[in-house]
Design a protein around this motif. Sequence first.
Motif, PDB file in Angstrom:
ATOM      1  N   SER A  65       0.828  -1.199   0.000  1.00  0.00           N
ATOM      2  CA  SER A  65       0.000   0.000   0.000  1.00  0.00           C
ATOM      3  C   SER A  65       0.866   1.255   0.000  1.00  0.00           C
ATOM      4  O   SER A  65       0.549   2.250  -0.680  1.00  0.00           O
ATOM      5  CB  SER A  65      -0.928  -0.001   1.222  1.00  0.00           C
ATOM      6  OG  SER A  65      -1.799  -1.103   1.185  1.00  0.00           O
ATOM      7  N   GLU A  68       2.180   1.690  -3.421  1.00  0.00           N
ATOM      8  CA  GLU A  68       1.123   2.169  -4.316  1.00  0.00           C
ATOM      9  C   GLU A  68       0.985   3.688  -4.253  1.00  0.00           C
ATOM     10  O   GLU A  68       0.772   4.351  -5.266  1.00  0.00           O
ATOM     11  CB  GLU A  68      -0.213   1.510  -3.946  1.00  0.00           C
ATOM     12  CG  GLU A  68      -0.305   0.035  -4.251  1.00  0.00           C
ATOM     13  CD  GLU A  68      -0.546  -0.252  -5.718  1.00  0.00           C
ATOM     14  OE1 GLU A  68      -0.209   0.603  -6.568  1.00  0.00           O
ATOM     15  OE2 GLU A  68      -1.054  -1.329  -6.028  1.00  0.00           O
ATOM     16  N   VAL A 244      -5.518  -8.666  -8.330  1.00  0.00           N
ATOM     17  CA  VAL A 244      -4.543  -7.572  -8.390  1.00  0.00           C
ATOM     18  C   VAL A 244      -3.448  -7.894  -9.394  1.00  0.00           C
ATOM     19  O   VAL A 244      -3.024  -7.031 -10.182  1.00  0.00           O
ATOM     20  CB  VAL A 244      -3.944  -7.315  -6.993  1.00  0.00           C
ATOM     21  CG1 VAL A 244      -2.758  -6.355  -7.074  1.00  0.00           C
ATOM     22  CG2 VAL A 244      -5.002  -6.751  -6.056  1.00  0.00           C
ATOM     23  N   THR A 277      -5.459   0.500 -11.274  1.00  0.00           N
ATOM     24  CA  THR A 277      -5.057  -0.612 -10.398  1.00  0.00           C
ATOM     25  C   THR A 277      -4.693  -0.146  -8.992  1.00  0.00           C
ATOM     26  O   THR A 277      -5.143  -0.749  -8.011  1.00  0.00           O
ATOM     27  CB  THR A 277      -3.887  -1.393 -11.020  1.00  0.00           C
ATOM     28  OG1 THR A 277      -4.274  -1.891 -12.302  1.00  0.00           O
ATOM     29  CG2 THR A 277      -3.491  -2.565 -10.144  1.00  0.00           C
ATOM     30  N   ASN A 281      -6.751  -1.609  -5.685  1.00  0.00           N
ATOM     31  CA  ASN A 281      -6.069  -2.455  -4.697  1.00  0.00           C
ATOM     32  C   ASN A 281      -6.604  -2.289  -3.280  1.00  0.00           C
ATOM     33  O   ASN A 281      -6.905  -3.292  -2.616  1.00  0.00           O
ATOM     34  CB  ASN A 281      -4.559  -2.196  -4.731  1.00  0.00           C
ATOM     35  CG  ASN A 281      -3.894  -2.890  -5.910  1.00  0.00           C
ATOM     36  OD1 ASN A 281      -4.562  -3.585  -6.677  1.00  0.00           O
ATOM     37  ND2 ASN A 281      -2.612  -2.700  -6.075  1.00  0.00           N
ATOM     38  N   TYR A 285      -8.425  -5.447  -1.399  1.00  0.00           N
ATOM     39  CA  TYR A 285      -7.815  -6.031  -0.210  1.00  0.00           C
ATOM     40  C   TYR A 285      -8.621  -5.773   1.055  1.00  0.00           C
ATOM     41  O   TYR A 285      -8.555  -6.554   2.011  1.00  0.00           O
ATOM     42  CB  TYR A 285      -6.399  -5.490  -0.024  1.00  0.00           C
ATOM     43  CG  TYR A 285      -5.383  -6.159  -0.914  1.00  0.00           C
ATOM     44  CD1 TYR A 285      -5.145  -7.525  -0.831  1.00  0.00           C
ATOM     45  CD2 TYR A 285      -4.660  -5.422  -1.847  1.00  0.00           C
ATOM     46  CE1 TYR A 285      -4.223  -8.139  -1.647  1.00  0.00           C
ATOM     47  CE2 TYR A 285      -3.731  -6.025  -2.663  1.00  0.00           C
ATOM     48  CZ  TYR A 285      -3.516  -7.389  -2.563  1.00  0.00           C
ATOM     49  OH  TYR A 285      -2.604  -7.992  -3.387  1.00  0.00           O
TER      50      TYR A 285
END
Length: 309
Positions: A65, A68, A244, A277, A281, A285
Amino acid sequence: MTNIHNVTEFIFLGLSPNQEVQRVCFLIFLFLYTAIVLGSFLIVLTVTTSRSLGSPMYFFLSCLSFVEICYSSTTAPKLISDLLAERKAMSWWGCMAQLFFLHFFGGTEIFLLTVMAYDRYVAICKPLSYATVMNRQVCAVLVGTAWVGGFVHSFAQILLVFHLPFCGPNVINHYFCDLLPLLKLACFDTFLIGLLIVANGGTLSVVSFGVLLASYMVILLHLRTQSSEGRRKALSTCGSHVTVVILFFGPCIFIYLRPSTTLPIDKVVAVFYTVVTPFLNPVIYSLRNAEMKKAMKRLWIRTLRLNKK
């Protein structure tokens, strides 16, 4: 190859020349980027503050994360600001920096997804030795290796274009600096460099994607011997990971497995792996994970109590 940089800046054509479309895209991408930052930060905060999420899976998820946030921040802020700008420009050094960090965080994410697949393999196929194999030291080494792998990948990519001579056109038909659009502007035969980019980026994506799919296939075969409840929980977790993986690797393979070739659709495909994406995510999740949702709820309750005091 001489190092000629008559071009000091690059001009982006952006996603669309239509101003109405740009205004709509501005609102959409501003929402998506805000959701990426807030959603990913919420996952990092939840994992770091919740004792119930102390397993390696959630440690890796918090690392993913964080990556990301960094990854989307290399392109999204510039994209959003350019949607309201008449002149969409970036300096040569800014272009090189964006290119480096895009592939640095992107490569790190690829290796982290591979680490997460290995974690699920050990947890499901070798549960008795899971605590021993995936101890804190091993987890730290795996995450460190992912960061080093991302750096090596990005450094190799940037070396391929850093010394390219740019002595003519400086207009890029894209919304960020990337390898293949830059190759088209170089006043040099870039066919061999294009092959090297495929060997680095394209092969990394394909091999990692193949390894990930193979590992999840092994996990699915192993689940046949487990109870229905254990099979359901494992399928839920692995289903999130596979989703993912496909969303991220599909567009990457499409873009980076073609040497020195760009297509009009590349900009739309790039939106998927740079913005869509990373946006999906946190949703995938968190919404598909009961423990994560409970931990977020407890964090929310604690925050409300502290605010009342």
